[in-house]
Design an enzyme around this catalytic site. Structure first.
Site, mmCIF file in Angstrom:
data_model
loop_
_atom_site.group_PDB
_atom_site.id
_atom_site.type_symbol
_atom_site.label_atom_id
_atom_site.label_comp_id
_atom_site.label_asym_id
_atom_site.label_seq_id
_atom_site.Cartn_x
_atom_site.Cartn_y
_atom_site.Cartn_z
ATOM 1 N N HIS A 87 0.794 -1.229 0.000
ATOM 2 C CA HIS A 87 0.000 0.000 0.000
ATOM 3 C C HIS A 87 0.827 1.280 0.000
ATOM 4 C CE1 HIS A 87 0.649 -0.208 4.416
ATOM 5 N NE2 HIS A 87 0.434 1.094 4.397
ATOM 6 N N GLU A 91 3.605 5.426 -3.394
ATOM 7 C CA GLU A 91 3.760 6.762 -2.815
ATOM 8 C C GLU A 91 5.190 7.036 -2.363
ATOM 9 O OE1 GLU A 91 2.355 9.403 1.031
ATOM 10 O OE2 GLU A 91 1.692 7.334 0.814
ATOM 11 N N ASP A 92 5.828 6.045 -1.737
ATOM 12 C CA ASP A 92 7.129 6.275 -1.093
ATOM 13 C C ASP A 92 8.322 5.764 -1.891
ATOM 14 O OD1 ASP A 92 5.775 7.401 1.004
ATOM 15 O OD2 ASP A 92 5.681 5.552 2.166
#
Length: 800
Positions: A87, A91-92
């Site tokens: 998840h 994003e990271d």
């Protein structure tokens, strides 16, 4: 190397943790679990997060791994577990959704993408548009697939468990508040009790640390102190159930700290009631045994009156089912029992996941009806009705979600016994519009448990409600918008307003804005300058002209207070939702409160004064003094009351609530200083006119001959001018200081009477002092003056 051993070795080397127990737990409830795919996902996430550390100093991969552990406790499906591992990857890291889709499929990619879009959700008191948009996306994605919010909840729970690693106290408080106001209600909606309770207690620890420590120590002491009575109770029940051949599991349950805190409403002085209280849960085989156990409990122990609740017959909105009862037990203790079946317990633990991921009955869980999924449809409905072009639409969307969806719920019943689910604090108005739009529009009163009450009455769980309607079409009242709790009711009320003609909207908008100006003591609507109107229109681009503003007020899209807020802002303090122009209205706000005086005109009825004081009590306001009487001619009940308020918001809210009392015709705010100066001006005016002939007589005998044509004309024309100005000023002052007289025949009768008296006085002076003047000019001025009064009177009748 076997896949499981490979994963264990990898984690052992990198993290120092061994997840074999997790794999076993997953396979226990998910026999078809693809272990190889899970290990592949773990290695992909581990490689992507390589070199990244948590604030605790641990490798970042621990966070998604612990998220998966929490998800597995909810018995989620394989796609959700893999999405939980991945998840944070898009994003990271530099890995993309496209890569995830290629390796793990579209369903996993969809879930990961949903979580990624929600990654920037932050809460602040002023809720910037970007932050509200993020929260809106959270709810909309959740409505499309509940698994997204399950991953987000598991992610949030692990972050909250490690919140102590954040050094910034302000940030810890902000995250805790966001969790308590947004994520806890969602967990409650999904029926995931354990997860919800843990989130609540962690938030409690950071938001109210002193109360948390006090309550925690107190409950720990109580558990030790009451252990003997608890064990004795369990032994007694086990023996009794064995005699009646009931197979039951009995165990003590720990009360959640924040749950206790909420029930005490933050006042820990009443904590002693929990010192002598223990809680037990009894799990049996089927529903019939639940009621048998209930009967046995009440035969062994004396039940406490009013403490029985049947959530099996009437489940909570989140699907929760149990029997709740409380009895007097051993050693003077009170014992609270929850009685449920194994299936009910499963659903209480796992919430919507218990059905959503259940495949044992060979049913499609996605098609299975579940009341816990209704809120998702409401989110989509609210989004469809959202006017994204209108100002403040994002704030209204979030406000609607908080009030209509995230709020605690109640169940009320129709006369036929059908249950209706409404948010806590909902009124009969919400009930009426839930039934049908026409029922709401034509509603007159409500019958709640056999008692006739106003439509604005708040409902409680278990109430039976019948709406009394009109036989002819009606338009709902504007004040209903302030008492409607649900988004659906507010929308339907506004839709009804939009069907009204433009002329009626302008008239309604003007009347509503004037009423608010009267409550604030800000004068007449016509006194608002063009510059002030322009300022408001420039700050609110959706309104092209001031007439559009009045139409917006009539349609309910703009509240009159919002308009006044712009005209009279509080310049020396931050703007608040209702904290406007306090210094302008209340120059002595440095005091703890400001006294105001209200006049309530009502039909004479038994208990009317009591109803007024009940409204004050509900709003937590105090009355200084009151004076009640019956009017001499109309025999109406008049109550003049002085009330302590802290801000203008309370003034407006109090007036609106008082107006909803059955029989109340109007509520007016009285301004004693204004009325005093007005009456003083009236007395002086009357005195001047009464003394005018004597003054002329004195002047004639001592100074000058009043029969002189120039002087007499000067006196006469000056008198007529003074007459016109005094009547005009007194009429305007009356309209400003006495709103109740503004649109009445009595007001015009007094105005004409005073004008007639002044004219007669003037003509008497002409006759007695034999003044010479131009009869045509004087007659024209008098006719012009009375023509002005006549035009104003005709305008008044047209407005009426």
């Amino acid at each position: 190397m076997a896949p499981k051993n490979k994963l264990n070795k990898s984690l052992e080397n990198d993290l120092g943790i061994i997840p074999s127990d997790l794999i076993c737990d997953i396979k226990r409830y998910l026999p078809g679990f693809h272990e190889n795919k899970f290990i592949k996902a773990f290695e992909f996430a581990s490689q992507a997060h390589k070199g990244q550390l948590r604030r605790s100093g641990d490798p970042y991969i621990i966070h998604p791994f612990e998220t998966v552990r929490i998800l597995s406790s909810l018995h989620v499906d394989e796609d959700t577990l893999i999405a939980g591992l991945l998840h944070d990857v898009p994003e990271d890291t530099n890995r993309t959704i496209a890569e995830i889709e290629a390796k793990f499929g579209k369903r996993v990619a969809f879930l990961v993408e949903g979580i990624t879009k929600l990654s920037k959700v932050h809460y602040k008191n002023d809720m910037a548009t970007r932050q509200i948009e993020s929260l809106k996306n959270l709810f909309i994605h959740t409505a499309q697939d509940p698994r997204i919010i399950l991953i987000k909840l598991a992610d949030r729970l692990h972050n909250m468990r490690t919140l102590h690693f954040i050094d910034n106290e302000e940030k810890r408080i902000r995250i805790s508040r966001e969790t308590l106001e947004i994520f806890v209600p969602i967990a409650n909606l999904l029926g995931i009790e354990e997860l919800k309770s843990e989130l609540e207690d962690i938030c409690f620890r950071y938001l109210f640390p002193v109360d948390y420590e006090l309550l925690s120590e107190r409950m720990k002491f109580n558990r030790q102190n009451n252990k003997e009575a608890l064990d004795k109770t369990i032994k007694t029940l086990e023996k009794t159930f064995k005699e009646h051949k009931i197979d039951a599991t009995i165990y003590g349950r720990l009360r959640k700290l924040y749950g206790i805190y909420k029930r005490l409403t933050g006042d820990l002085s009443n904590l002693q009631e929990y010192d002598k209280n223990i809680a037990l849960r009894i799990i049996v085989g089927d529903k019939e045994e639940c009621y048998r156990v209930l009967g046995l409990l009440h035969s062994i122990f004396r039940p406490r009156p009013g403490k029985f609740q049947d959530y099996i017959a009437v489940p909570k909105r989140n699907g929760y089912q149990s029997l709740h009862t409380s009895v007097f037990g051993y050693n003077g203790l009170c014992i609270d029992f929850q009685i449920r079946t194994h299936q009910m317990h499963l659903e209480a633990e796992y919430g919507i996941a218990a059905r959503y991921f259940c495949t044992r009955d060979n049913k499609n869980p996605h098609l299975e009806e579940d009341r816990r999924a209704e809120w998702a449809a409401k989110i989509m409905e609210a989004h469809e009705h959202l006017d994204e072009t209108s100002e403040g639409s994002e704030d209204k969307f979030m406000e609607g979600l908080r009030d209509d969806i995230l709020h605690d719920r109640i169940f009320v019943f129709t006369p036929k016994g059908d249950s209706i689910d409404l948010p806590q604090g909902a009124s009969c108005i919400d009930f009426a519009y839930f039934i049908h739009s026409e029922v709401g529009n034509r509603a007159l009163k409500a019958d709640v448990n056999g008692v006739i009450v106003p439509l604005t009455t708040k409902l409680n769980s278990g109430d039976t409600v019948h709406i009394i309607t009109s036989d002819i079409p009606r338009t709902p009242r504007q004040a209903w918008l302030d008492f409607a709790k649900t988004n659906a009711a507010k929308t339907k009320i506004q839709e009804a307003f939009k069907k009204v003609s433009r002329e009626d909207k302008l008239q309604t908008g003007s009347a509503l804005l004037q009423k608010e100006l009267d409550r604030a003591g800000l004068g007449l609507l016509r006194d608002i300058s063009p510059r002030q109107k322009k300022i408001f229109v420039e700050n609110h681009k959706r309104y092209g002209t001031f007439k559009d503003v009045l139409i917006g007020i009539a349609e309910g899209t703009l509240r009159p207070r919002e308009f006044i807020n712009v005209l009279y802002p509080e310049k020396d303090a931050p703007r608040e939702q209702h904290g406007f122009f306090l210094r302008y209205l209340f120059p002595k706000m440095e005091k703890r409160y400001t006294p105001i005086r209200l006049k309530i005109v009502s039909r004479d009825a038994i208990g009317q004064l009591n109803k007024i004081f009940n409204v004050l009590s509900d709003l937590d306001l105090s009355a200084i003094c009151s004076n009640s009487y019956l009017s001499l001619f109309s025999r109406l009940f008049i109550c003049k009351i002085s009330v302590c308020v802290h801000n203008y918001s309370q003034v407006s809210t109090l007036c609106e609530n008082l107006e909803q009392i059955d029989g109340v015709k109007r509520v007016e705010r009285l301004f004693r200083k204004r009325q005093f100066f007005f009456l003083l001006a009236c007395i002086l005016t009357f005195g001047v006119w009464a003394a005018h002939p004597y003054i002329l007589f004195y002047i004639e005998n001592n100074w000058v001959d009043v029969k002189n044509s120039i002087f007499s004309e000067f006196l006469l024309y000056t008198g007529i001018f003074m007459l016109f100005m005094i009547v005009y000023l007194l009429k305007t002052a009356t309209q400003r200081s006495f709103p109740d007289l503004r649109e009445t025949n009595a007001f015009w009768a007094v105005t004409l009477l005073l004008s007639g008296f002044a004219i007669l006085t003037l003509l008497a002076e002409v006759y007695f002092f034999e003044l010479s003047f131009n009869w045509g000019l004087v007659t024209g001025l008098i006719v012009l003056f009375f023509a002005y009064l006549a035009s104003e009177y005709i305008s008044y009748h047209e407005r009426s």
